[in-house]
Motif scaffolding. Structure first.
Motif: not given
Ligand SMILES: [K+]
Ligand SMILES: [K+]
Lengths: 452, 452
Positions: A355, A358-362, A427, A430-431, A434-437, A439-440, B331, B334-336, B357
């Motif tokens: 996390k 990811t936060v840093t890169v975003a 993030l 974006a969350m 975005a519509r949360s997927l 888990q398949p 990323v 994580m958002i989804r 990363l």
């Protein structure tokens, strides 16, 4: 409880609640600030400037398109103060809550709050948490107010002195970065107090405390009883200490002979000013030296400090000290061939490290895109000006090389969005969108691309 | 085999072998280039310039402190060409090897090579791998040589035409970025060929192939038989395609009316030039437009493209297309709210994401530190110049806004180190230097700091 309302609230995810709550507060503030009663000269402010100022206040940024003291009436100033006070308490409670909500283990006391707040299904714990934040805020701001009063009343008289002490104590603790010293010179912030230890240390102390975050302050207050600190608090204190020390050394080393900043100050004022300027990028936004006159290397380093910012569940912004600490530990661990990220005899779990990265890169992505767009809309002589403005807005820092008051309409809109995104985190936004997927129900086979 | 020698080689880790091998090749090259026979005027080059040029050649960077054609004799030019040819083949074999060594699953054919090379304890597989790389290199460079000959012989005559075709074909496939067109105008690269489709498409095709990497080319060649592509190859091709398309659109959009770049070209040359300039940051380093005259937004976007660079086990540098793809997927996941990074019906394992990363963050750190130091040593008017130079050196791209030939001694040393670090990767170097820790026999308890 109303069934429909309940259903609607249940449908909103925590990120969506945050985004909508902040947006609503900002719009209300912008409306108030665009009224004629809010300005000194009685002319209504253009709505974009009111929106910019309200966003800057609620998001605790402190970037200003118009000078606060000379543009706004006392009513307008009070609206701004209330906005950043609400923003500060709101962020602290929301962030603490949010942290507890996603099941972070913080400490026994916090876990009790968590259980009370969420498992007992009554609102007892929530109220207590908000109360704790409010009380802590009022106590610290009160102490700051008293000390600043002692300094400001002799200088400005009773009325203005008390008013200034209140405004700046609240602004400092909330890392808002708003000031009323534009009377002296527009947009001058604390430059007039560069050698004043009382003002520097009080304001610096207030925003540093505010930037440590509610959880850390609570643990420190209770340390005499509990005799233990969580890993979170240890990381916050260590990293904050390192950033202050390194920042001060870098600023002293580069600016020592710069006649426009430290050069003409006596050595003790050099120390005080560089100390203050290693504190303020944590995301306070006050300055005692002229940023436009600093050497590019110092400004570049300040960029880095602003990007890191303060600590979680605090009034400060940025990617946060714990995020930087986790990343540094992860990189160091990878270099040394260690499997886990270990510090203070504790192991930071993979998904936390993940996390942090990811936060840093975003965040870097947002900063780069906004900077690029800003070079198009503003066409500044030096790209550093645009980058500085962007990182300052994104890290809710509020320091500026002077671009803010010259922004075009597009630039104002861009920075308004950036302040908002920076405060809530890219993030989170974006969350929220975005519509949360789901888990398949099956897992795809693993395959490794080459990396790096 | 000699017991002592065996022991010594065994003691060196793969990262240490890479670092020492490259450093030795560079020093040998610098020695040759500092001889009087290497220069046009017979005056020996200052050692730092010879070292800079050798590093730039072996690391396939292409930044030059002195103009190649007007400074070096034919002998010197041949030394440079051999250095970047050795650097190119060396990097491809080393990188492919290294990838296989750490147990990446790439495909059946590669796994066979791996087993042969390392489990059977003979040198058969190694030789075959190196041979495959060499043959592939010679075939592709040969085709480039023939096409360029058809274009250059009519222009420069037989001798110079053939020589130029060879030099530039080798330089292009290896993404070296060295050119001999300084006769026309110093440091002018391919500006004279801005509207020439043969030169643009041949050179662009060569370095794009070189930048895809050995593994991808091999899979593409064998696709008619195998009818399958690995996840690695799919990611490389997709990401490269996206970067080329987005790059071209951005450059066209921003530079369309800039009279110093695209503005005065007919529309088909606008397309060709923007296409070429969206290819070259992949890490070729040739340019057909003047970089110093581009708008800051274009340069800023080019910075991003150079930082990403080409693909793994290729002649290109940067953090690599697969690294960017993995990060974007992580990323987005994580958002989804997805637990795994999934693409092309495959799951990228955690530790690959983690590595992507870490590589990125370590690279950003190096770039920021070098840029900051460069603003001190060079004091450029615009910090973008220093940042561009740093990213170009680190991504082994070789594009420059013009700072290279004006570098101070400290700046040259700094950029030399950056080219080296960028070629081998900051993590590889750190791993070579650091002593690897043993995993402790116990695990520390887990504790989660707040992040972001
Ligand atoms: K601030
Ligand atoms: K290159």
């Amino acid at each position: 409880m109303n069934q429909v309302q309940n259903g609607f609230v249940k449908k909103l995810s925590p990120p969506q609640v945050l985004v909508i709550g902040f947006a609503a507060t900002i719009l209300a503030g912008a409306f108030l600030l665009s009224l004629p009663i809010s300005t000194e000269n009685g002319q209504p402010l253009p709505f974009i400037d009111a929106l910019f100022t309200a966003t800057s206040a609620v998001c605790l940024t402190g970037l200003v398109v118009v000078d606060t003291a000379t543009t706004f009436s006392t009513f307008g100033e009070m609206v701004i103060m209330i906005l950043f006070q609400v923003g500060g308490i709101g962020i602290m409670t929301f962030a603490t809550f949010f942290a507890l909500l996603v099941g972070k283990k913080i400490g026994i006391r916090e876990r009790l709050i968590l259980r009370e707040a969420f498992n007992k299904i009554d609102m007892q714990g929530v109220v207590r948490l908000v109360l704790a934040v409010v009380i802590m805020t009022l106590v610290i701001e009160g102490v700051g107010f008293i000390i600043l009063s002692l300094r400001f009343i002799p200088e400005w008289g009773w009325g203005k002195g008390l008013y200034y002490a209140m405004f700046h104590s609240v602004s400092a603790f909330n890392n808002a970065g708003f000031d009323l010293f534009g009377d002296y010179e527009k947009f001058s912030s604390l430059v007039r107090y560069v050698g004043d230890p009382v003002v520097n240390l009080t304001i610096g102390g207030l925003f540093t405390l505010g930037g440590l975050g509610f959880i850390v302050i609570l643990e420190l207050v209770e340390y005499r009883v509990t005799k233990r600190l969580s890993l979170h608090t240890k990381l916050v204190l260590t990293m904050t200490g390192i950033l202050i020390f390194v920042g001060m050394v870098v600023i002293l080393a580069i600016e020592w002979r710069n006649p426009a900043t430290l050069g003409n100050l006596p050595w003790y004022d050099k120390l005080l000013a560089s100390f203050f300027h290693s504190l303020t990028p944590r995301s306070a936004g006050f300055n005692t030296l002229s940023l436009a006159d600093m050497y590019p290397a110092t400004l570049f380093f300040t960029l880095f400090l602003m990007f890191v910012g303060a600590s979680p569940s605090s009034t400060g912004g940025g990617i946060k000290t714990t995020t930087l600490a986790t990343i540094l530990l992860a990189v160091w661990g990878m270099i040394r061939g260690r499997e886990n990220v270990v510090t203070f005899r504790r192991r930071i779990p993979y998904n936390q490290v993940y996390k942090a990265l990811t936060v840093t890169v975003a965040s870097i992505t947002v900063v780069l895109i906004v900077t690029m767009l800003l070079t198009i809309t503003e066409n500044p002589n030096n790209i550093l000006t645009a980058m500085f403005e962007t990182v300052s807005a994104f890290g809710t820092c509020g320091l500026s090389m002077g671009l803010t008051s010259e922004l075009s309409l597009e630039g104002k809109i861009l920075i308004t969005i950036t302040m908002f995104a920076g405060r809530l985190g890219p993030l989170t936004i974006a969350m929220a969108l975005a519509r949360s997927l789901k888990q398949p129900p099956y897992r795809y086979p693993e395959e490794r691309p080459l990396i790096g």
